[in-house]
Design a protein around this motif. Structure first.
Motif, mmCIF file in Angstrom:
data_model
loop_
_atom_site.group_PDB
_atom_site.id
_atom_site.type_symbol
_atom_site.label_atom_id
_atom_site.label_comp_id
_atom_site.label_asym_id
_atom_site.label_seq_id
_atom_site.Cartn_x
_atom_site.Cartn_y
_atom_site.Cartn_z
ATOM 1 N N GLU A 163 -32.336 24.838 -6.120
ATOM 2 C CA GLU A 163 -32.589 26.260 -6.653
ATOM 3 C C GLU A 163 -33.401 26.315 -7.889
ATOM 4 O OE1 GLU A 163 -29.941 29.676 -6.481
ATOM 5 O OE2 GLU A 163 -29.394 28.643 -4.675
ATOM 6 N N VAL A 164 -33.071 25.408 -8.691
ATOM 7 C CA VAL A 164 -33.673 25.139 -10.037
ATOM 8 C C VAL A 164 -35.109 24.712 -9.944
ATOM 9 C CG1 VAL A 164 -33.782 24.169 -12.377
ATOM 10 C CG2 VAL A 164 -31.629 24.832 -11.299
ATOM 11 N N CYS A 165 -35.365 23.816 -8.863
ATOM 12 C CA CYS A 165 -36.494 23.066 -8.794
ATOM 13 C C CYS A 165 -37.627 23.737 -7.711
ATOM 14 C CB CYS A 165 -36.601 21.550 -8.441
ATOM 15 S SG CYS A 165 -35.510 20.512 -9.651
ATOM 16 N N GLY A 166 -37.031 24.598 -7.024
ATOM 17 C CA GLY A 166 -37.824 25.301 -6.068
ATOM 18 C C GLY A 166 -38.102 24.532 -4.675
ATOM 19 N N VAL A 167 -37.071 23.433 -4.315
ATOM 20 C CA VAL A 167 -37.254 22.364 -3.367
ATOM 21 C C VAL A 167 -36.362 22.404 -2.228
ATOM 22 C CG1 VAL A 167 -38.698 20.998 -4.687
ATOM 23 C CG2 VAL A 167 -36.409 20.360 -4.818
ATOM 24 N N ASP A 168 -36.290 21.583 -1.401
ATOM 25 C CA ASP A 168 -35.119 21.444 -0.306
ATOM 26 C C ASP A 168 -34.097 20.437 -0.574
ATOM 27 O OD1 ASP A 168 -33.708 20.854 2.002
ATOM 28 O OD2 ASP A 168 -35.561 21.351 3.331
ATOM 29 N N PRO A 169 -32.890 20.985 -0.779
ATOM 30 C CA PRO A 169 -31.987 19.905 -1.113
ATOM 31 C C PRO A 169 -32.036 18.641 -0.230
ATOM 32 C CG PRO A 169 -30.877 21.794 -0.160
ATOM 33 C CD PRO A 169 -32.432 22.127 -0.141
ATOM 34 N N GLU A 170 -32.414 18.842 0.984
ATOM 35 C CA GLU A 170 -32.376 17.427 1.974
ATOM 36 C C GLU A 170 -33.496 16.619 1.022
ATOM 37 O OE1 GLU A 170 -30.698 15.611 4.016
ATOM 38 O OE2 GLU A 170 -29.490 17.358 3.232
ATOM 39 N N ASP A 171 -34.477 17.138 0.749
ATOM 40 C CA ASP A 171 -35.723 16.144 0.051
ATOM 41 C C ASP A 171 -35.289 15.476 -1.193
ATOM 42 O OD1 ASP A 171 -37.504 16.874 2.052
ATOM 43 O OD2 ASP A 171 -38.563 18.408 1.006
ATOM 44 N N ILE A 172 -34.067 16.249 -1.717
ATOM 45 C CA ILE A 172 -33.889 15.414 -2.982
ATOM 46 C C ILE A 172 -32.921 14.252 -2.386
ATOM 47 C CG2 ILE A 172 -32.247 15.507 -4.906
ATOM 48 C CD1 ILE A 172 -33.054 18.495 -5.174
ATOM 49 N N ARG A 173 -32.218 14.462 -1.566
ATOM 50 C CA ARG A 173 -31.489 13.213 -1.170
ATOM 51 C C ARG A 173 -32.263 12.145 -0.460
ATOM 52 N NH1 ARG A 173 -27.815 17.547 0.775
ATOM 53 N NH2 ARG A 173 -25.886 17.583 -0.338
ATOM 54 N N ARG A 174 -33.196 12.896 0.249
ATOM 55 C CA ARG A 174 -34.040 11.551 0.849
ATOM 56 C C ARG A 174 -34.853 10.826 -0.436
ATOM 57 N NH1 ARG A 174 -38.109 14.658 3.970
ATOM 58 N NH2 ARG A 174 -39.188 12.854 3.968
ATOM 59 N N ALA A 175 -35.193 11.595 -1.291
ATOM 60 C CA ALA A 175 -36.022 10.869 -2.498
ATOM 61 C C ALA A 175 -35.112 9.744 -3.259
ATOM 62 C CB ALA A 175 -36.323 11.978 -3.481
ATOM 63 N N ALA A 176 -33.716 10.146 -3.023
ATOM 64 C CA ALA A 176 -32.681 9.425 -3.967
ATOM 65 C C ALA A 176 -32.411 8.272 -3.183
ATOM 66 C CB ALA A 176 -31.481 10.248 -4.066
ATOM 67 N N ARG A 177 -32.185 8.263 -1.844
ATOM 68 C CA ARG A 177 -32.030 7.348 -0.966
ATOM 69 C C ARG A 177 -33.141 6.214 -1.182
ATOM 70 N NH1 ARG A 177 -30.069 11.307 3.297
ATOM 71 N NH2 ARG A 177 -28.223 11.950 2.657
ATOM 72 N N ILE A 178 -34.550 6.633 -0.858
ATOM 73 C CA ILE A 178 -35.662 5.937 -0.813
ATOM 74 C C ILE A 178 -35.768 4.889 -2.163
ATOM 75 C CG2 ILE A 178 -38.029 5.803 -1.033
ATOM 76 C CD1 ILE A 178 -38.065 8.134 1.186
ATOM 77 N N TYR A 179 -35.631 5.627 -3.165
ATOM 78 C CA TYR A 179 -35.517 5.034 -4.813
ATOM 79 C C TYR A 179 -34.404 3.992 -4.909
ATOM 80 C CZ TYR A 179 -35.773 3.957 -9.385
ATOM 81 O OH TYR A 179 -35.672 3.444 -10.633
ATOM 82 N N ALA A 180 -33.149 4.314 -4.405
ATOM 83 C CA ALA A 180 -32.130 3.695 -4.763
ATOM 84 C C ALA A 180 -32.067 2.497 -3.767
ATOM 85 C CB ALA A 180 -30.761 4.513 -4.703
ATOM 86 N N GLN A 181 -32.544 2.621 -2.326
ATOM 87 C CA GLN A 181 -32.340 1.710 -1.426
ATOM 88 C C GLN A 181 -33.537 0.622 -1.502
ATOM 89 O OE1 GLN A 181 -31.797 3.951 1.986
ATOM 90 N NE2 GLN A 181 -29.479 3.820 1.652
ATOM 91 N N ALA A 182 -34.501 0.888 -2.246
ATOM 92 C CA ALA A 182 -35.612 -0.059 -2.297
ATOM 93 C C ALA A 182 -35.141 -1.383 -3.107
ATOM 94 C CB ALA A 182 -36.756 0.619 -3.141
ATOM 95 N N GLU A 183 -35.459 -2.337 -2.693
ATOM 96 C CA GLU A 183 -35.280 -3.726 -3.388
ATOM 97 C C GLU A 183 -35.738 -3.597 -4.813
ATOM 98 O OE1 GLU A 183 -33.346 -6.407 -3.109
ATOM 99 O OE2 GLU A 183 -34.112 -7.663 -4.504
ATOM 100 N N ARG A 184 -37.128 -3.142 -4.702
ATOM 101 C CA ARG A 184 -37.966 -3.019 -6.232
ATOM 102 C C ARG A 184 -38.377 -1.547 -6.090
ATOM 103 N NH1 ARG A 184 -41.624 -8.293 -6.430
ATOM 104 N NH2 ARG A 184 -40.353 -9.598 -5.194
ATOM 105 N N GLY A 185 -37.680 -0.953 -7.003
ATOM 106 C CA GLY A 185 -38.320 0.602 -7.202
ATOM 107 C C GLY A 185 -38.992 0.708 -8.701
ATOM 108 N N SER A 186 -40.360 1.184 -8.622
ATOM 109 C CA SER A 186 -40.950 1.344 -9.638
ATOM 110 C C SER A 186 -41.089 2.990 -9.938
ATOM 111 C CB SER A 186 -42.547 0.808 -9.613
ATOM 112 O OG SER A 186 -43.283 1.445 -10.612
#
Lengths: 526, 348
Positions: free
Chosen positions: A113-136
């Motif tokens: 709500e604060v950011c004006g985005v979909d909560p599922e997108d936040i979850r997907r973003a978090a997973r992609i970054y955290a699960q990457a062997e190398r995240g930049s």
């Protein structure tokens, strides 16, 4: 940057935020696109649907100024789902518990709500970054030019620490430097609180070292930042202001205030053109352009690289270093340098990170600092064995709304930036016809719905006003921006975005102005 | 490691090395049009043809990996004959206007025709008659001169990743074009000029304001002065003027530039440049001497220090100037004026 530029191609996931890379760092933008072709995942968080957003696995079109909320929510998801790098946290960081506690409250639902985005997108973003062997993490001024710019950076650093994405190839926290030698200027202590090599002006042994090196007594009092200097000039506390190669009349927030300040002081401007700022000066000194002198620039990845004289400066213009040296001598400090390499030798003596770099060593290929000795190869990646300070420090930071939010009178949020075909205040790019053909004038990006509401057609002249002033510019109707957000590139002195921006809200640590958020209203011109 | 023999010289190389790379390693030059080490090898121009002992045909050096015991000849009679034939075919529809062609002097086709004594084509027949695409403000495309090496297309798609240009049509009329031939200006082209920089002939050419020949220029290696990527590039200089910029293989740019680095250099010798110190007299900026300017500045600094102390003076340094100059400006403020009031535009 903690890491090197070409390493973006080695990342498994890139979290890009507050950087319109393909327009402002086009060659890095190209390298990110090369990475995407090879399968690197991309998360983009930006108030505008920039080109790279089109290729992103997750695009978070966040409201301007809400980055901390997003980072905290991503951390919330990572911890909730157990995706954090526990070994890294235990062995190489401190203050994790407190941070974990703080982000508990930042659930994706609340933050969405604060950011004006979909909560599922936040979850997907978090997973992609955290699960990457190398995240930049790659960011730019969209992160820093806020009332909480420093805390924004801390929140990104927290993400990297949480996932162990530091000290290895293809990882890191990577700010992109917007100007050719902003890194070198910082390294050299062109900052009010530090000497060359980030050595504090308040530390007795540092002061003593420089007193010995320079043979004079030195002040232990921290100096003023640009916004403070402008404020001081306006109030008669700064009597002489010496500006080298800057154009605050276009680049700084709240132009009316800047003009008032500059007119009240004895102003010296050293530049290559009669800029909007030089026009107000009492003395204008003609300087040589980069192709007319020798020296070094330090790029975003801390690489010290040579520049070389190719042509002569026009008229009696002189290289900036010559002017500064001559003025020093005029002021009674006797010191002659025959060429920039002699200055560089002096720099090496007082700057530990540069101690091992010599002009000979960087003749063919530049070296990345820290480079402590002449047999050291330079440092591609920072914080490898351990973090610079010993252990990585989590800095729990809370989201706080921007200093100037939209209200009834100024219902829209304006944000600023650059475009591909111009550069900063156009002192240089304004001289190239082709660029002016591609990007001829100031404009404001307006969402189609807002345009309809206001009865504005594409290409029409509009008036944009903030609490500081008003400008006339051209409407560009596009859904790149959100309904309540408008964007104006700040290059042009006519229809200048910085007439509107807010110079009074500063980041409490770095004193960076909140250039990326300001309340405005728009009306159609008859 | 694999041992191969090229022109009688032994060289040891890693598995999967191409003949071209192995030859490069020992300084044997094999001519190429379409090769670029940054691109996936595609072997389309065939000019790097070599002879491999025991082979039935002449493979392309840029795509053929070496094998243990391989023996290669790079300038044998058969190879030279094949290269001459390739050049003969290329010239069959290439305008021989080297006298006025801007690319003369850095044209790979011209150089190889000279090397292999190919003066003209032995084939008669059709010539290409494409209209020149002049729509982009920074460069033009003359497809009559294109030899279809494809480097521009692959640099655009594999390195710049803009995919603005591709091959259009088939057979004789094949040419490089934007989708639906709508022209460069209407395409997704971002004017980076990376295609122009790699074009081996005069098909993609910068729009130059100066008349020059490449052999009249000398390159000066430097660092781009726009953003903080630190791209390496060569300024081509003729008679105290920069006439063109070529990208260099720097660690951060790997031979790429953007539109500003490649084309936006004419501010350097621009007539509006400041040429002499200006001093405000009676409200107007008038030309003065360095001595006058220094005198006035130092008297004002002295006056400010005397009345309000050194902290009434401030200096703004510049992220656009060199490291050495930033060092000197903060030294001037700290060691000479006596204040830490020094900052620069990192925040803006």
């Amino acid at each position: 940057m903690t890491n090197s530029i070409r390493e973006v191609k080695k990342a498994d996931a890139i979290f890009l935020t507050g950087s319109n890379t393909t327009e402002n760092h086009p060659v890095i933008g190209a390298q990110i696109k090369q990475a995407l072709k090879k399968g690197t995942k991309l998360i983009v968080a930006d108030p505008r649907e920039i080109e790279l957003a089109k290729y992103a696995d997750v695009f978070l079109k966040i409201k301007p100024g809400t980055s901390i909320a997003l980072s905290n929510a991503m951390m919330n998801v990572i911890i909730e789902e157990g995706l954090q790098d526990k070994e890294y946290i235990n062995e190489k960081t401190e203050n994790f518990e407190e941070t974990a506690k703080l982000v508990e409250g930042y659930t994706p639902e609340k933050v969405a709500e604060v950011c004006g985005v979909d909560p599922e997108d936040i979850r997907r973003a978090a997973r992609i970054y955290a699960q990457a062997e190398r995240g930049s993490i790659v960011y730019c001024m969209g992160i820093t030019q806020h009332h909480n710019g420093t805390e924004n950076v801390m929140s990104l650093s927290n993400l990297a620490l949480l996932t162990g994405n530091l000290g290895r190839e293809g990882t890191g926290v990577n700010p992109l430097r917007g100007q050719n030698n902003v890194q070198g200027a910082c390294d050299m202590g062109a900052l009010p609180n530090v000497y060359p090599g980030y050595q504090p002006v308040t530390k007795a042994e540092v002061v003593e070292k420089f007193e010995k090196a320079w043979g004079v007594d030195l002040s232990k009092e921290v100096g003023l930042t640009i916004p403070e200097i402008m404020h001081g000039a306006e109030h008669g506390d700064i009597k002489v202001l010496y500006i080298m190669g800057e154009n605050p009349m276009v680049s700084d927030p709240d132009t009316a205030h800047v003009e008032k300040a500059l007119k009240k002081t004895f102003l010296v401007v050293q530049d290559i053109f009669l800029t909007e700022t030089a026009e107000l000066a009492d003395v204008v000194l003609p300087a040589a352009a980069f192709a007319e002198k020798d020296g070094t620039f330090v790029n975003s990845e801390r690489r010290v690289q040579k520049i070389r004289k190719a042509v002569n400066a026009p008229g009696v213009a002189k290289a900036d270093w010559v002017i500064l040296m001559e003025l020093m001598n005029k002021l009674g400090y006797n010191k002659e340098y025959n060429n920039p390499s002699e200055i560089f030798e002096e720099i090496r003596m007082v700057t530990p990170q540069y101690a091992g770099i010599t002009y000979d060593r960087i003749d063919a290929v530049g070296i990345q600092w820290p480079c402590p000795t002449e047999d050291h190869p330079g440092t591609k990646i920072l914080h490898q064995e351990r973090c610079g300070r010993g252990v990585g420090l989590f800095m729990p930071v809370s989201y706080s709304p921007s200093g100037e939010l939209s209200d009834e009178e100024y219902p829209l949020v304006m944000t600023t930036g650059r475009v591909l075909y111009q550069y900063h205040t156009r002192t240089m790019t304004g001289k190239t016809e082709g660029l002016n053909q591609k990007a001829p004038e100031s404009y404001v990006e307006i969402h189609p719905k807002l345009a309809e509401e206001l009865g504005i057609n594409d290409g029409e002249r509009v008036k944009v006003a903030s609490r500081r002033g008003a400008i006339e510019t051209k409407a560009k109707i596009t859904d790149i921006v959100s309904e309540k957000v408008v964007f104006i590139p700040f290059h042009w002195a006519e229809g200048a975005a910085n007439v509107l921006t807010n110079g009074s809200v500063l980041d409490k640590y770095s004193k960076i102005p909140e250039l990326k958020v300001c309340g405005v209203k728009i009306e159609k011109l008859a | 490691m694999i041992t191969v023999k090229i022109n009688g010289f032994e060289v040891k190389v890693e598995k999967d090395t191409t003949i071209l790379e192995a030859a490069n390693k020992i300084g044997i030059k094999i001519p190429t049009f379409c090769h670029d080490p940054r691109l996936r090898p595609h072997g389309s121009c065939r000019i790097c043809t070599v002879e491999v002992k025991g082979g039935r045909n002449l493979p392309t050096a840029c795509t053929t990996p070496v094998f243990e015991g391989m023996e290669v000849e790079t300038e044998s009679e058969g190879v030279v004959e094949a290269r001459k034939e390739i050049l003969d075919l290329l010239l069959a529809n290439h305008p021989l206007d080297c006298l006025t062609c801007q690319q003369a002097g850095r044209c790979a086709l011209q150089d190889l025709c000279f090397q292999y004594d190919v003066k003209e084509s032995s084939y008669g027949g059709a010539k290409k008659e494409f209209e020149i695409d002049n729509s982009n403000p920074f460069y033009y495309s003359d497809q009559n001169k294109c030899i279809l090496c494809g480097k521009c297309v692959y640099v655009c798609s594999q390195l710049q990743c803009t995919d603005a240009i591709g091959f259009a049509e088939r057979g004789f009329p094949t040419h490089i074009a934007t989708p639906f031939n709508q022209g460069l200006e209407e395409s997704t082209c971002v004017s980076c000029g990376n295609c122009v920089s790699v074009c081996p002939v005069g098909a993609l050419v910068p729009k130059s304001k100066e008349k020059f020949r490449y052999w009249e220029t000398s390159p000066v290696r430097t660092t781009c002065s726009y953003c903080g990527v630190g791209c390496q590039m060569d300024l081509l200089v003729k008679d105290n003027k920069i006439v063109e910029i070529q990208p260099a293989m720097g660690p951060s740019n790997e031979g790429l530039l953007c539109v500003k680095g490649k084309f936006a250099y004419n501010f350097i010798g621009h007539p509006d440049r400041l040429k002499a110190p200006l001093i405000r007299k009676n409200g107007k900026l008038e030309e003065g001497t360095w001595e006058e300017a220094y005198e006035l500045i130092s008297s004002k600094i002295a006056e400010a220090k005397e009345t309000l102390g050194p902290n009434s003076v401030a200096g703004l340094s510049s992220a656009r100037c060199t490291t050495e100059e930033n060092y000197l400006l903060q030294k001037l403020m700290r060691a000479v004026v006596g204040t830490n009031n020094v900052d620069h535009c990192a925040r803006l």
